[in-house]
Design an enzyme around this catalytic site. Structure first.
Site, PDB file in Angstrom:
ATOM      1  N   ASP A 188      14.938  11.078   6.130  1.00 43.89           N
ATOM      2  CA  ASP A 188      14.378  11.179   7.475  1.00 43.89           C
ATOM      3  C   ASP A 188      12.957  10.590   7.498  1.00 43.89           C
ATOM      4  OD1 ASP A 188      14.338  12.587  10.232  1.00 43.89           O
ATOM      5  OD2 ASP A 188      12.502  13.274   9.242  1.00 43.89           O
ATOM      6  N   GLU A 225      15.925   6.298   7.208  1.00 43.51           N
ATOM      7  CA  GLU A 225      15.711   6.134   8.648  1.00 43.51           C
ATOM      8  C   GLU A 225      14.431   5.345   8.853  1.00 43.51           C
ATOM      9  OE1 GLU A 225      14.031   9.236  10.853  1.00 43.51           O
ATOM     10  OE2 GLU A 225      15.033   8.690  12.715  1.00 43.51           O
TER      11      GLU A 225
HETATM   12  O1  LIG Z   1       8.912  14.206  22.135  1.00 43.45           O
HETATM   13  C1  LIG Z   1       9.221  14.491  21.023  1.00 43.45           C
HETATM   14  N1  LIG Z   1       8.810  13.773  19.903  1.00 43.45           N
HETATM   15  C2  LIG Z   1       7.952  12.579  20.039  1.00 43.45           C
HETATM   16  C3  LIG Z   1       8.826  11.311  20.101  1.00 43.45           C
HETATM   17  C4  LIG Z   1       9.807  11.281  18.911  1.00 43.45           C
HETATM   18  O2  LIG Z   1       9.018  11.242  17.700  1.00 43.45           O
HETATM   19  C5  LIG Z   1       9.574  11.690  16.513  1.00 43.45           C
HETATM   20  C6  LIG Z   1      10.064  10.784  15.567  1.00 43.45           C
HETATM   21  C7  LIG Z   1      10.020   9.341  15.745  1.00 43.45           C
HETATM   22  C8  LIG Z   1      10.557   8.703  16.865  1.00 43.45           C
HETATM   23  C9  LIG Z   1      10.494   7.306  16.967  1.00 43.45           C
HETATM   24  C10 LIG Z   1       9.893   6.562  15.951  1.00 43.45           C
HETATM   25  O3  LIG Z   1       9.838   5.185  16.018  1.00 43.45           O
HETATM   26  C11 LIG Z   1       9.386   7.216  14.829  1.00 43.45           C
HETATM   27  O4  LIG Z   1       8.844   6.465  13.833  1.00 43.45           O
HETATM   28  C12 LIG Z   1       9.448   8.603  14.709  1.00 43.45           C
HETATM   29  O5  LIG Z   1      10.598  11.208  14.367  1.00 43.45           O
HETATM   30  C13 LIG Z   1      10.644  12.538  14.056  1.00 43.45           C
HETATM   31  C14 LIG Z   1      11.181  12.906  12.816  1.00 43.45           C
HETATM   32  C15 LIG Z   1      11.223  14.262  12.479  1.00 43.45           C
HETATM   33  O6  LIG Z   1      11.748  14.630  11.271  1.00 43.45           O
HETATM   34  C16 LIG Z   1      10.762  15.248  13.348  1.00 43.45           C
HETATM   35  C17 LIG Z   1      10.240  14.872  14.592  1.00 43.45           C
HETATM   36  O7  LIG Z   1       9.773  15.805  15.434  1.00 43.45           O
HETATM   37  C18 LIG Z   1      10.174  13.501  14.954  1.00 43.45           C
HETATM   38  C19 LIG Z   1       9.615  13.072  16.244  1.00 43.45           C
HETATM   39  O8  LIG Z   1       9.194  13.927  17.055  1.00 43.45           O
HETATM   40  C20 LIG Z   1      10.146  15.700  20.762  1.00 43.45           C
HETATM   41  C21 LIG Z   1       9.315  16.985  20.719  1.00 43.45           C
HETATM   42  C22 LIG Z   1       9.023  17.176  19.241  1.00 43.45           C
HETATM   43  C23 LIG Z   1      10.296  16.691  18.533  1.00 43.45           C
HETATM   44  N2  LIG Z   1      10.762  15.652  19.464  1.00 43.45           N
HETATM   45  C24 LIG Z   1      11.656  14.663  19.159  1.00 43.45           C
HETATM   46  O9  LIG Z   1      11.959  13.832  20.016  1.00 43.45           O
HETATM   47  C25 LIG Z   1      12.242  14.583  17.779  1.00 43.45           C
HETATM   48  C26 LIG Z   1      12.710  13.392  17.398  1.00 43.45           C
HETATM   49  C27 LIG Z   1      13.346  13.137  16.090  1.00 43.45           C
HETATM   50  C28 LIG Z   1      13.656  14.147  15.162  1.00 43.45           C
HETATM   51  C29 LIG Z   1      14.258  13.800  13.960  1.00 43.45           C
HETATM   52  C30 LIG Z   1      14.546  12.470  13.669  1.00 43.45           C
HETATM   53  O10 LIG Z   1      15.138  12.115  12.488  1.00 43.45           O
HETATM   54  C31 LIG Z   1      14.216  11.471  14.609  1.00 43.45           C
HETATM   55  O11 LIG Z   1      14.517  10.187  14.312  1.00 43.45           O
HETATM   56  C32 LIG Z   1      13.637  11.810  15.797  1.00 43.45           C
END
Ligand SMILES: O=C(NCCCOc1c(-c2ccc(O)c(O)c2)oc2cc(O)cc(O)c2c1=O)[C@@H]1CCCN1C(=O)/C=C/c1ccc(O)c(O)c1
Ligand SMILES: [Ca+2]
Length: 477
Positions: A188, A225
């Site tokens: 991740d 990822e």
């Molecule tokens: O708005 C949110 N997040 C901000 C936009 C998404 O950014 C995240 C990315 C992310 C997104 C895009 C990118 O280009 C990047 O480099 C990173 O990776 C993560 C990985 C994690 O292990 C835990 C997380 O909370 C995130 C995360 O928030 C909501 C609220 C918090 C969790 N979440 C989320 O939307 C959670 C998303 C999430 C969780 C797990 C994942 O494996 C993932 O790919 C995304």
């Protein structure tokens, strides 16, 4: 090398999002093994924070490396790995080693009842303390590789993988999981860690366990990822020597194709030529657990919510040789943070209810849809052959063969497809596998006739339930 470690004759990975270990074990024995699925990506097994509203992403805020989540405990996990390996289906663990939790306004308790104090970086159940974390800066500029690796992603406390104690703790966690019999890992948030630190960790992982049916010397299959749609400071090409990378452009482009935004005729040379990583380095998918509910990769990928186009996208993925395909098996959601069906009083995901072969009560089970599981069979039959006999109508009707073993056609025009198309199949009557199965020599769906010159009568009405027809040598009558 990048060997998936699938059992020969098995192919395609399914992400059983949020499924419990006991339900997965059952599904391996009653469905996945028999259908020839290659592997399962399970949700994170490490203890995570309990967030009162139970959003799906609470499982991506680790509290410890204890194998205790709402999917089950260590014993249930070990039993599941055992049963799935015996059914010929491999297990891949989604692992979070970039970070621990963020700060929260409520006391931090984990799904295994461990406590932590994020503001002081005290994760006593690991143990980690302040010296194991980067200084708390936030990632604000995704074009600065140092920030993306050394600062906090949405406030998640960022581990320092160059710290000896952190490395050894992660390596021990991963090696214990390898000894339980898994075939590999999803890393991740790999983009948020230095390739050199990841390389150090991967190089100290044990070979797969010979006690669980792996030949000696087999390396864990590592897929990372890396969300890279181009244009950011970090490229997926920094990671694909270490292991496989998730190719996010893949699902985005195929979704645009099936939506008619980009003509299907361009998919004749689909693959590396489209700016994607080499085929053996690409873990490909249409949608994943994140972008099926938000558009974090900037595109609106197809999901179970648009079934006809989604099934066409999946069929194209499973019929095409590029990449290592993964499908997702989802739970119904109405808002993007919603967690899985669960009995919120009991600290477990609610038991899966599968009636008459398809899932109910909030579980979608795309992997059980005939149009998807029959394409797993198609992919296994055509393995090792190339795309040939490409045909298109100049826009959104296409067809191609896979060697002389399979043939598939798509119609995403607003008018019917009704053509004699050349295939490389030998003449005969074939059961069409999107509309039905071949059972006791009979076709439960459509049949397709191929004449002695290899020409097939291909008919796909524009208002048909499915916009695909597919046949292969295993279902010739
Ligand atoms: O708005 C949110 N997040 C901000 C936009 C998404 O950014 C995240 C990315 C992310 C997104 C895009 C990118 O280009 C990047 O480099 C990173 O990776 C993560 C990985 C994690 O292990 C835990 C997380 O909370 C995130 C995360 O928030 C909501 C609220 C918090 C969790 N979440 C989320 O939307 C959670 C998303 C999430 C969780 C797990 C994942 O494996 C993932 O790919 C995304
Ligand atoms: Ca980091």
């Amino acid at each position: 090398n990048k060997d998936t470690n699938y059992v020969p004759g098995h192919d395609v990975m399914v992400h059983l999002l949020e499924w419990k270990w006991t339900d997965i074990a059952e599904e391996c024995e009653s469905f996945l093994g028999l259908k020839g699925y290659g592997g399962i990506q399970v949700s994170p097994i490490q203890e995570n924070i309990i967030i009162p509203t139970r959003p799906w992403w609470e499982r991506y805020q680790p509290v410890s490396y204890r194998w205790l989540t709402r999917s089950g405990n260590e014993r249930q996990f070990r039993e599941m790995v055992e049963k799935c390996n015996q059914a010929g289906v491999r297990i891949y663990v989604d692992i979070i080693i970039n970070h621990m939790t963020a700060d929260h306004s409520f006391p931090v308790i984990g799904t295994g009842n461990s406590i932590a104090d994020p503001p002081s970086r005290d994760y006593s159940a690991v143990p980690y303390n302040r010296s194991d974390f980067h200084k708390s800066c936030s990632i604000v500029d995704y074009n600065d590789p140092n920030q993306v690796r050394n600062c906090e992603l949405v406030g998640l406390h960022d581990l320092d993988q160059s710290n000896e104690h952190v490395k050894q703790t992660i390596i021990k966690f991963m090696n214990d999981v390898i000894d339980a019999g898994v075939a590999g890992f999803r890393i991740d948030a790999a983009k948020h860690m230095w390739p050199s630190d990841l390389n150090f960790i991967y190089s100290r992982l044990k070979n797969l366990s010979t006690n669980h049916g792996f030949q000696s010397g087999k390396r864990p299959y590592i897929y990372q990822e890396v969300i890279d749609m181009g244009g950011e400071g970090i490229s997926k090409m920094e990671y694909n020597d270490l292991g496989v990378v998730t190719e996010f452009r893949y699902g985005f482009e195929i979704s645009r194709g099936m939506r008619g935004i980009n003509s299907l005729k361009w998919f004749k040379n689909f693959g590396e030529m489209w700016g994607m990583v080499p085929s053996n380095d690409a873990l490909v998918f249409i949608d994943n657990h994140d972008n099926q509910r938000s558009n974090s990769d900037g595109g609106s990928v197809l999901t179970y919510k648009e079934p006809k186009m989604y099934k066409m996208a999946i069929a194209f993925m499973l019929a095409h040789p590029y990449g290592i395909p993964r499908i997702i098996s989802s739970f119904a959601f109405h808002n993007k943070d919603q967690g899985p069906p669960s009995d919120i009083h009991e600290n477990l995901v609610s038991p899966l209810s599968i009636k008459t072969g398809s899932c109910v009560e909030g579980w979608i089970c795309e992997h059980r849809w005939r149009q998807i599981s029959n394409m797993v069979h198609f992919r296994k039959v055509v393995n090792g052959t190339v795309v040939s006999e490409w045909w298109d109508n100049g826009n959104n009707q296409i067809a191609f063969s896979r060697g002389n073993t399979g043939f598939i056609a798509f119609n995403s025009e607003t008018f019917d497809l009704n053509q004699k198309l050349h295939t490389k199949l030998s003449s005969g009557v074939y059961c069409e596998i999107i509309s039905g199965n071949k059972i006791n020599g009979n076709c439960t769906g459509k049949t397709v006739f191929v004449d002695e010159n290899g020409y097939a009568d291909v008919k796909i009405l524009s208002d048909a339930e499915d916009g695909t027809i597919a046949i292969h040598v295993d279902v010739s009558r």
